[in-house]
Design a protein around this motif. Structure first.
Motif, PDB file in Angstrom:
ATOM      1  N   SER A  30     -10.281 -28.941 -66.390  1.00 38.44           N
ATOM      2  CA  SER A  30     -10.510 -29.968 -67.415  1.00 38.44           C
ATOM      3  C   SER A  30     -10.000 -31.333 -66.975  1.00 38.44           C
ATOM      4  O   SER A  30     -10.330 -32.345 -67.599  1.00 38.44           O
ATOM      5  CB  SER A  30      -9.836 -29.559 -68.731  1.00 38.44           C
ATOM      6  N   GLY A  31      -9.195 -31.371 -65.917  1.00 41.16           N
ATOM      7  CA  GLY A  31      -8.696 -32.628 -65.392  1.00 41.16           C
ATOM      8  C   GLY A  31      -9.561 -33.232 -64.309  1.00 41.16           C
ATOM      9  O   GLY A  31      -9.241 -34.292 -63.777  1.00 41.16           O
ATOM     10  N   VAL A  32     -10.659 -32.559 -63.949  1.00 38.29           N
ATOM     11  CA  VAL A  32     -11.579 -33.089 -62.938  1.00 38.29           C
ATOM     12  C   VAL A  32     -12.596 -33.987 -63.631  1.00 38.29           C
ATOM     13  O   VAL A  32     -13.323 -33.530 -64.513  1.00 38.29           O
ATOM     14  CB  VAL A  32     -12.291 -31.948 -62.188  1.00 38.29           C
ATOM     15  N   PRO A  33     -12.651 -35.270 -63.291  1.00 39.42           N
ATOM     16  CA  PRO A  33     -13.581 -36.182 -63.973  1.00 39.42           C
ATOM     17  C   PRO A  33     -15.024 -35.668 -63.935  1.00 39.42           C
ATOM     18  O   PRO A  33     -15.512 -35.198 -62.905  1.00 39.42           O
ATOM     19  CB  PRO A  33     -13.439 -37.489 -63.180  1.00 39.42           C
ATOM     20  N   ASN A  65     -10.030 -37.339 -67.894  1.00 40.25           N
ATOM     21  CA  ASN A  65      -9.871 -35.898 -68.113  1.00 40.25           C
ATOM     22  C   ASN A  65     -10.220 -35.587 -69.567  1.00 40.25           C
ATOM     23  O   ASN A  65     -10.236 -36.479 -70.415  1.00 40.25           O
ATOM     24  CB  ASN A  65      -8.431 -35.466 -67.826  1.00 40.25           C
ATOM     25  N   LEU A  66     -10.462 -34.322 -69.845  1.00 38.08           N
ATOM     26  CA  LEU A  66     -10.728 -33.904 -71.219  1.00 38.08           C
ATOM     27  C   LEU A  66      -9.421 -33.737 -71.982  1.00 38.08           C
ATOM     28  O   LEU A  66      -8.395 -33.352 -71.399  1.00 38.08           O
ATOM     29  CB  LEU A  66     -11.507 -32.588 -71.227  1.00 38.08           C
ATOM     30  N   ASP A  67      -9.462 -33.998 -73.273  1.00 40.05           N
ATOM     31  CA  ASP A  67      -8.272 -33.828 -74.101  1.00 40.05           C
ATOM     32  C   ASP A  67      -7.811 -32.370 -74.046  1.00 40.05           C
ATOM     33  O   ASP A  67      -8.615 -31.443 -74.219  1.00 40.05           O
ATOM     34  CB  ASP A  67      -8.591 -34.204 -75.545  1.00 40.05           C
ATOM     35  N   PRO A  68      -6.520 -32.132 -73.814  1.00 38.63           N
ATOM     36  CA  PRO A  68      -6.069 -30.753 -73.612  1.00 38.63           C
ATOM     37  C   PRO A  68      -6.212 -29.842 -74.820  1.00 38.63           C
ATOM     38  O   PRO A  68      -6.659 -28.696 -74.683  1.00 38.63           O
ATOM     39  CB  PRO A  68      -4.599 -30.918 -73.203  1.00 38.63           C
ATOM     40  N   LEU A  69      -5.847 -30.312 -76.008  1.00 38.30           N
ATOM     41  CA  LEU A  69      -5.881 -29.422 -77.166  1.00 38.30           C
ATOM     42  C   LEU A  69      -7.308 -29.167 -77.645  1.00 38.30           C
ATOM     43  O   LEU A  69      -7.635 -28.055 -78.083  1.00 38.30           O
ATOM     44  CB  LEU A  69      -5.024 -29.986 -78.291  1.00 38.30           C
ATOM     45  N   MET A  70      -8.168 -30.183 -77.557  1.00 38.62           N
ATOM     46  CA  MET A  70      -9.563 -29.954 -77.903  1.00 38.62           C
ATOM     47  C   MET A  70     -10.200 -28.964 -76.929  1.00 38.62           C
ATOM     48  O   MET A  70     -11.000 -28.098 -77.315  1.00 38.62           O
ATOM     49  CB  MET A  70     -10.336 -31.272 -77.917  1.00 38.62           C
ATOM     50  N   THR A  71      -9.833 -29.065 -75.653  1.00 36.47           N
ATOM     51  CA  THR A  71     -10.351 -28.124 -74.661  1.00 36.47           C
ATOM     52  C   THR A  71      -9.888 -26.707 -74.962  1.00 36.47           C
ATOM     53  O   THR A  71     -10.683 -25.756 -74.929  1.00 36.47           O
ATOM     54  CB  THR A  71      -9.901 -28.539 -73.254  1.00 36.47           C
ATOM     55  N   LEU A  72      -8.603 -26.537 -75.283  1.00 31.62           N
ATOM     56  CA  LEU A  72      -8.103 -25.197 -75.588  1.00 31.62           C
ATOM     57  C   LEU A  72      -8.744 -24.636 -76.848  1.00 31.62           C
ATOM     58  O   LEU A  72      -8.992 -23.424 -76.937  1.00 31.62           O
ATOM     59  CB  LEU A  72      -6.579 -25.223 -75.736  1.00 31.62           C
ATOM     60  N   ALA A  73      -9.009 -25.486 -77.830  1.00 29.90           N
ATOM     61  CA  ALA A  73      -9.666 -25.007 -79.046  1.00 29.90           C
ATOM     62  C   ALA A  73     -11.055 -24.463 -78.717  1.00 29.90           C
ATOM     63  O   ALA A  73     -11.476 -23.418 -79.238  1.00 29.90           O
ATOM     64  CB  ALA A  73      -9.757 -26.127 -80.075  1.00 29.90           C
ATOM     65  N   MET A  74     -11.776 -25.156 -77.837  1.00 26.09           N
ATOM     66  CA  MET A  74     -13.092 -24.666 -77.424  1.00 26.09           C
ATOM     67  C   MET A  74     -12.973 -23.345 -76.681  1.00 26.09           C
ATOM     68  O   MET A  74     -13.715 -22.391 -76.950  1.00 26.09           O
ATOM     69  CB  MET A  74     -13.779 -25.706 -76.535  1.00 26.09           C
ATOM     70  N   CYS A 285      -8.088 -27.449 -57.444  1.00 21.98           N
ATOM     71  CA  CYS A 285      -8.354 -28.890 -57.460  1.00 21.98           C
ATOM     72  C   CYS A 285      -9.831 -29.227 -57.527  1.00 21.98           C
ATOM     73  O   CYS A 285     -10.189 -30.415 -57.523  1.00 21.98           O
ATOM     74  CB  CYS A 285      -7.754 -29.538 -56.213  1.00 21.98           C
ATOM     75  N   VAL A 286     -10.701 -28.232 -57.559  1.00 23.82           N
ATOM     76  CA  VAL A 286     -12.136 -28.475 -57.675  1.00 23.82           C
ATOM     77  C   VAL A 286     -12.682 -27.595 -58.792  1.00 23.82           C
ATOM     78  O   VAL A 286     -12.059 -26.603 -59.181  1.00 23.82           O
ATOM     79  CB  VAL A 286     -12.880 -28.189 -56.354  1.00 23.82           C
ATOM     80  N   SER A 287     -13.872 -27.962 -59.288  1.00 19.49           N
ATOM     81  CA  SER A 287     -14.408 -27.265 -60.450  1.00 19.49           C
ATOM     82  C   SER A 287     -15.511 -26.260 -60.126  1.00 19.49           C
ATOM     83  O   SER A 287     -16.058 -25.644 -61.033  1.00 19.49           O
ATOM     84  CB  SER A 287     -14.957 -28.286 -61.455  1.00 19.49           C
TER      85      SER A 287
END
Length: 342
Positions: A30-33, A65-74, A285-287
């Motif tokens: 989620s931190g990879v642009p 990066n994507l918001d961490p809590l919104m990502t975890l909710a998904m 480090c890669v997606s």
């Protein structure tokens, strides 16, 4: 409760028990642009079906990066077993009540599966971007933890809620304020991106503070760092880390860098476990989906690795001028253009 004392009735426990084999978690990218959300869902399903103990996200504000809590909710919606972890969330960048409500909501969406790693962070840039005080970052973290703790109690419909359900709280850092914070609010210590020998120093400090406060048992010790399947030190993994480190990160002297290839990943896990980490969280480090498939097989093939006790010792060798495992990545510093102090 004072910051230096355990709650009334907690027994002294000078002989802290060491847990049994190390657990292994992994970050989603989620931190990879520009990461594709559909790809994150595929990562999460592989992780939930695999040998992993936790699925983790990282936090930045002034970064793509994507918001961490919104990502975890998904990702909570497509997983059933794996722990959902922040490593680490930066509460000082946000309004405490609104953030606490997000956290308590997550504990309701994924009951018993939330591990909240929090800290003050290492980048002044993020604080400048939000208008928050870098100098007051520790106090801001305390305000959030106080708010979150207050939400353990039953509340009526007009209070900030929902009520906080089961949660693990891990604190980053080993300064005196960080250790007091861990003893008062937390279930353990979390570190990311620093060498095993430095984890040993901080883990020993956490264990000592825990015992001195009379907390029962042993604090959880969680550590980990970046990994890559590719052995080329100027690959996509290094290019991402160069971007991520433009405005700060672990100092070069303590930076663990990228551990490359299956043998290095195994050595990394063994090194952190030997220094007292009862969970090691790997950060690809890669997606590419092939990366999590490769890493899942590496971890599935590992034997059980016992957890040791931290043995602090001075680091050996001269500090590198670049982040290990990369060709020319350095840790950035200074005030970025376009951001001013508030």
């Amino acid at each position: 409760m004072s910051e230096s004392a355990a709650p009334a009735g907690m027994p002294q426990n000078p002989d802290l028990q060491v847990p049994g084999p190390v657990k292994i978690g992994v970050f989603v990218p989620s931190g990879v642009p520009g990461v594709d959300p559909a790809l994150l869902l595929r990562w999460a399903q592989i992780i939930d079906d695999g040998p992993w103990s936790s699925l983790a996200v990282t936090d930045r504000i002034a970064y793509d990066n994507l918001d961490p809590l919104m990502t975890l909710a998904m990702l909570a919606a497509v997983t059933q077993r794996v722990t959902l972890a922040t490593s680490i969330l930066l509460p000082g960048l946000r309004q405490p009540h609104a953030l606490a409500k997000q956290v308590t909501t997550l504990t309701r969406l994924a009951p018993g599966r939330v591990s909240l790693g929090v800290g003050v962070g290492a980048r002044e840039w993020d604080y400048l971007a939000t208008g928050q005080s870098w100098q007051e970052r520790g106090k801001a973290l305390d305000r959030f933890l106080d708010t979150l703790h207050s939400m353990r109690d039953d509340a009526d419909e007009q209070q900030v809620g929902p009520r906080l359900a089961d949660i693990e709280i891990l604190l980053g850092g080993a300064s005196a304020p960080a250790l007091r914070r861990m003893v008062r609010y937390g279930d353990g210590y979390v570190a990311g991106g620093i060498k095993p020998e430095f984890v040993a120093f901080e883990a020993a400090a956490a264990l000592g503070a825990w015992a001195a406060a009379g907390r029962p048992g042993r604090p959880r010790i969680v550590a980990g760092s970046w990994v890559a399947s590719c052995l080329d030190q100027d690959d996509a993994a290094a290019r991402w880390l160069r971007s991520f480190f433009t405005t700060g990160g672990p100092p070069l002297m303590v930076n663990s860098g990228i551990w490359r290839g299956a043998d290095a990943v195994r050595a990394q896990i063994e090194s952190y476990a030997a220094q007292g980490a009862d969970e090691v969280v790997l950060f690809p480090c890669v997606s590419d989906i092939a990366e999590i498939e490769w890493l899942t097989q590496v971890v599935a093939d590992l034997p059980e690795i016992p957890v040791g006790r931290p043995t602090p010792r001075p680091p050996t060798g001269a500090p590198s001028s670049v982040v290990p495992g990369t060709l020319d990545v350095v840790v950035g510093s200074g005030t970025p253009e376009g951001l001013v102090r508030q």
